[in-house]
Scaffold this motif. Structure first.
Motif, mmCIF file in Angstrom:
data_model
loop_
_atom_site.group_PDB
_atom_site.id
_atom_site.type_symbol
_atom_site.label_atom_id
_atom_site.label_comp_id
_atom_site.label_asym_id
_atom_site.label_seq_id
_atom_site.Cartn_x
_atom_site.Cartn_y
_atom_site.Cartn_z
ATOM 1 N N ASP A 181 0.819 -1.196 0.000
ATOM 2 C CA ASP A 181 0.000 0.000 0.000
ATOM 3 C C ASP A 181 0.859 1.254 0.000
ATOM 4 N N PRO A 182 0.408 2.274 -0.727
ATOM 5 C CA PRO A 182 1.140 3.536 -0.688
ATOM 6 C C PRO A 182 0.945 4.222 0.662
ATOM 7 N N LEU A 183 1.906 5.004 1.039
ATOM 8 C CA LEU A 183 1.798 5.775 2.281
ATOM 9 C C LEU A 183 0.861 6.946 2.048
ATOM 10 N N SER A 184 0.157 7.357 3.088
ATOM 11 C CA SER A 184 -0.700 8.534 2.975
ATOM 12 C C SER A 184 -0.548 9.392 4.226
ATOM 13 N N VAL A 185 -0.739 10.696 4.037
ATOM 14 C CA VAL A 185 -0.626 11.624 5.160
ATOM 15 C C VAL A 185 -1.667 11.294 6.220
ATOM 16 N N SER A 186 -2.905 11.055 5.795
ATOM 17 C CA SER A 186 -3.965 10.820 6.783
ATOM 18 C C SER A 186 -3.721 9.549 7.597
ATOM 19 N N ALA A 187 -3.239 8.490 6.947
ATOM 20 C CA ALA A 187 -2.956 7.253 7.689
ATOM 21 C C ALA A 187 -1.808 7.461 8.671
ATOM 22 N N LEU A 188 -0.782 8.199 8.258
ATOM 23 C CA LEU A 188 0.339 8.478 9.164
ATOM 24 C C LEU A 188 -0.090 9.365 10.329
ATOM 25 N N VAL A 189 -0.922 10.363 10.062
ATOM 26 C CA VAL A 189 -1.414 11.234 11.141
ATOM 27 C C VAL A 189 -2.179 10.404 12.157
ATOM 28 N N THR A 190 -3.040 9.518 11.685
ATOM 29 C CA THR A 190 -3.813 8.661 12.588
ATOM 30 C C THR A 190 -2.901 7.792 13.441
ATOM 31 N N LEU A 191 -1.914 7.190 12.804
ATOM 32 C CA LEU A 191 -0.990 6.312 13.519
ATOM 33 C C LEU A 191 -0.149 7.089 14.526
ATOM 34 N N LEU A 192 0.405 8.220 14.110
ATOM 35 C CA LEU A 192 1.211 9.040 15.024
ATOM 36 C C LEU A 192 0.364 9.548 16.193
ATOM 37 N N GLU A 200 13.883 16.735 11.085
ATOM 38 C CA GLU A 200 13.523 18.002 11.733
ATOM 39 C C GLU A 200 12.085 17.961 12.257
ATOM 40 N N ALA A 201 11.178 17.411 11.454
ATOM 41 C CA ALA A 201 9.774 17.323 11.874
ATOM 42 C C ALA A 201 9.618 16.372 13.061
ATOM 43 N N ALA A 202 10.369 15.270 13.068
ATOM 44 C CA ALA A 202 10.320 14.332 14.200
ATOM 45 C C ALA A 202 10.839 15.010 15.466
ATOM 46 N N LYS A 203 11.866 15.795 15.321
ATOM 47 C CA LYS A 203 12.414 16.516 16.478
ATOM 48 C C LYS A 203 11.359 17.469 17.056
ATOM 49 N N ARG A 204 10.665 18.196 16.178
ATOM 50 C CA ARG A 204 9.611 19.120 16.651
ATOM 51 C C ARG A 204 8.490 18.359 17.356
ATOM 52 N N LEU A 205 8.064 17.235 16.769
ATOM 53 C CA LEU A 205 6.989 16.464 17.402
ATOM 54 C C LEU A 205 7.460 15.875 18.725
ATOM 55 N N GLY A 206 8.709 15.458 18.791
ATOM 56 C CA GLY A 206 9.255 14.945 20.046
ATOM 57 C C GLY A 206 9.274 16.000 21.140
ATOM 58 N N GLU A 207 9.451 17.256 20.743
ATOM 59 C CA GLU A 207 9.440 18.366 21.702
ATOM 60 C C GLU A 207 8.024 18.760 22.097
ATOM 61 N N ARG A 208 7.057 18.468 21.215
ATOM 62 C CA ARG A 208 5.646 18.802 21.474
ATOM 63 C C ARG A 208 4.779 17.572 21.198
ATOM 64 N N PRO A 209 4.941 16.526 22.012
ATOM 65 C CA PRO A 209 4.218 15.279 21.753
ATOM 66 C C PRO A 209 2.708 15.501 21.646
ATOM 67 N N GLY A 210 2.144 14.957 20.586
ATOM 68 C CA GLY A 210 0.700 15.034 20.406
ATOM 69 C C GLY A 210 0.211 16.307 19.739
ATOM 70 N N ASP A 211 1.091 17.277 19.502
ATOM 71 C CA ASP A 211 0.682 18.524 18.844
ATOM 72 C C ASP A 211 0.169 18.210 17.438
ATOM 73 N N VAL A 212 -1.038 18.666 17.130
ATOM 74 C CA VAL A 212 -1.695 18.333 15.862
ATOM 75 C C VAL A 212 -0.888 18.840 14.670
ATOM 76 N N ASP A 213 -0.424 20.085 14.738
ATOM 77 C CA ASP A 213 0.337 20.645 13.615
ATOM 78 C C ASP A 213 1.675 19.936 13.436
ATOM 79 N N ALA A 214 2.342 19.624 14.536
ATOM 80 C CA ALA A 214 3.624 18.920 14.462
ATOM 81 C C ALA A 214 3.429 17.495 13.947
#
Length: 125
Positions: free
Chosen positions: A2-13, A48-62
């Motif tokens: 299956d191809p990767l999708s933004v929505s599936a990754l957002v749900t999983l994260l 870089e994006a993983a680092k931002r999310l790690g600093e703000r766990p659960g942040d919707v925009d991150a």
């Protein structure tokens, strides 16, 4: 595969950071950041994006920013995309409750769709 999708990754994260997964979520996050650094390199947008999310766990925009970065980096690196898909499959199995079914529909559908868990017999439309 299956191809990767933004929505599936957002749900999983989001599941990883929702607090219900505790140690499993922590391990999946550690695994993802390790894969991202190893596969895409320390200066990729995903790192870089993983680092931002790690600093703000659960942040919707991150969360969305990381999902988009993973898709962009995967589009440039087919081997990296395969590694991310492998991580996604592992994460989905780890986060799914025992005996559950996960169905994802991404994008527009032009035909019939069935979401079910255990099907015995035929399905007719």
């Amino acid at each position: 595969m299956d191809p990767l999708s933004v929505s599936a990754l957002v749900t999983l994260l989001s599941k990883i950071f929702d607090g219900a997964t505790d140690k499993v979520g922590e391990q999946l996050w550690d695994d993802l950041t390790s894969v991202v650094r190893r596969v895409f390199g320390r200066r990729s947008t995903s790192v870089e994006a993983a680092k931002r999310l790690g600093e703000r766990p659960g942040d919707v925009d991150a969360t969305r920013a990381l999902a988009e970065a993973l898709i962009a980096d995967s589009a440039r690196d087919p081997q990296g995309a395969a590694q991310i898909r492998h991580w996604v499959a592992r994460a989905e199995r780890a986060l799914a409750p025992e005996g559950s079914a996960t169905n994802t529909i991404d994008g527009s559908v032009t035909g019939n769709v069935v979401q079910a868990r255990d099907i015995r017999g035929d399905i007719t439309f």
